[in-house]
Design an enzyme around this catalytic site. Sequence first.
Site, PDB file in Angstrom:
ATOM      1  N   SER A 130       3.513  -2.178  10.237  1.00 57.87           N
ATOM      2  CA  SER A 130       4.971  -2.287  10.416  1.00 57.87           C
ATOM      3  C   SER A 130       5.508  -3.667  10.059  1.00 57.87           C
ATOM      4  CB  SER A 130       5.365  -1.901  11.846  1.00 57.87           C
ATOM      5  OG  SER A 130       4.999  -0.556  12.103  1.00 57.87           O
TER       6      SER A 130
ATOM      7  N   GLU B 197      -6.771   4.853   8.050  1.00 58.39           N
ATOM      8  CA  GLU B 197      -6.509   6.269   7.738  1.00 58.39           C
ATOM      9  C   GLU B 197      -7.738   6.915   7.105  1.00 58.39           C
ATOM     10  OE1 GLU B 197      -2.905   5.512   5.601  1.00 58.39           O
ATOM     11  OE2 GLU B 197      -1.940   4.935   7.474  1.00 58.39           O
TER      12      GLU B 197
ATOM     13  N   ASN C  83       0.871  -1.172   0.000  1.00 58.42           N
ATOM     14  CA  ASN C  83       0.000   0.000   0.000  1.00 58.42           C
ATOM     15  C   ASN C  83       0.912   1.227   0.000  1.00 58.42           C
ATOM     16  OD1 ASN C  83      -1.791   2.061   0.469  1.00 58.42           O
ATOM     17  ND2 ASN C  83      -2.420   1.383   2.512  1.00 58.42           N
TER      18      ASN C  83
ATOM     19  N   GLU D 114      -5.417  -4.763  10.619  1.00 60.30           N
ATOM     20  CA  GLU D 114      -4.401  -3.739  10.823  1.00 60.30           C
ATOM     21  C   GLU D 114      -4.649  -3.013  12.148  1.00 60.30           C
ATOM     22  OE1 GLU D 114      -2.469  -2.614   6.791  1.00 60.30           O
ATOM     23  OE2 GLU D 114      -4.070  -1.203   7.220  1.00 60.30           O
TER      24      GLU D 114
ATOM     25  N   GLY E  68       2.656   2.285  10.769  1.00 58.48           N
ATOM     26  CA  GLY E  68       3.626   3.366  10.608  1.00 58.48           C
ATOM     27  C   GLY E  68       4.372   3.733  11.885  1.00 58.48           C
TER      28      GLY E  68
ATOM     29  N   LYS F 271       0.093   4.202  -0.146  1.00 57.86           N
ATOM     30  CA  LYS F 271      -0.563   5.373   0.473  1.00 57.86           C
ATOM     31  C   LYS F 271      -0.337   6.594  -0.438  1.00 57.86           C
ATOM     32  CE  LYS F 271      -0.171   3.116   4.879  1.00 57.86           C
ATOM     33  NZ  LYS F 271      -0.073   3.199   6.328  1.00 57.86           N
TER      34      LYS F 271
HETATM   35  P1  13P Z   1       3.051   0.350   7.603  1.00 62.26           P
HETATM   36  O1  13P Z   1       3.527  -0.951   7.005  1.00 62.26           O
HETATM   37  O2  13P Z   1       3.793   1.540   7.097  1.00 62.26           O
HETATM   38  O3  13P Z   1       2.987   0.268   9.097  1.00 62.26           O
HETATM   39  O4  13P Z   1       1.546   0.560   7.104  1.00 62.26           O
HETATM   40  C1  13P Z   1       0.655  -0.485   7.221  1.00 62.26           C
HETATM   41  C2  13P Z   1      -0.589  -0.138   6.489  1.00 62.26           C
HETATM   42  O5  13P Z   1      -1.332   0.730   6.898  1.00 62.26           O
HETATM   43  C3  13P Z   1      -0.866  -0.826   5.236  1.00 62.26           C
HETATM   44  O6  13P Z   1      -2.127  -0.548   4.772  1.00 62.26           O
END
Ligand code: 13P
Length: 256
Positions: free
Chosen positions: A217, A101, A13, A171, A177, A15
């Site tokens: 993470s 998010e 992802n 998640e 993050g 983002k």
């Molecule tokens: P991270 O791997 O950066 O923690 O993000 C996870 C996430 O939100 C994937 O959709």
Amino acid sequence: MNRKYRKTVIAGNWKMNMLPSEVKPYADTLRALAGKTKHCEVVICAPFVMLPQLIKALRDCRIAVGAQNVSDKDSGAYTGEVSANQLRDLGVKYVIIGHSERRSYFGETDEMVRAKVTAAIGAGLIPIICVGETLEQREMGVTKDLISMQVKLALSAVPPEKMRRVIFAYEPVWAIGTGKTASAEEAGEVCSHIRAIIRSLYGARIARAVTIQYGGSMNKDNAAQLLSMPDIDGGLIGGASLDPEHFAAIIEAANQ
Ligand code: 13P
């Protein structure tokens, strides 16, 4: 993972990261490192503006493309929205729905998640439905109740015959993050709980065929351990998917 009953899916992802000019070099590197994976499906979920380019760059290889959001409306006067049919027509295969998010910054509710899941399935897209608790909710001991509610509401309009084309991503919000990963046991326990809810709604045969990912993470150092849990069938990877070499190392762990 349990490859006998369900597909392992490793999805990146991006983002709101990366630039259109970075798509081709990224795709070329990833294709060279992981374009022939045998034991898992690989997906990159990119911002809308990069999807056509990514689809072109990954043509004729086994890496699929996903979007990060979709409208719940079919078509019409909805300025700024992108429909499931538009994504499908472009060649998009997956779409992330209800990411934490979007829930926390853009007010996405379980009702909107349900409507988007319905729209995605109707257009032939595979929804990756995100569920997860905040740290506060975990500390209050309501994780399983909350996840049950998120899963049940997301699936309330999904008929049994469509369940083979649904993916869940667990998640935990506190692990996204932050560099703080849920332990394999913590993540595995919630993923088993998600499968138990699906079993209670649709029966054992359907439940064992649904892919359930972990996200938060996840990286090349912890992927193998997370994926060793019986109910964790893949990952939804943010930060570590931005570097194709790091992402390929996670795919490699899923291919073992
Ligand atoms: P991270 O791997 O950066 O923690 O993000 C996870 C996430 O939100 C994937 O959709």
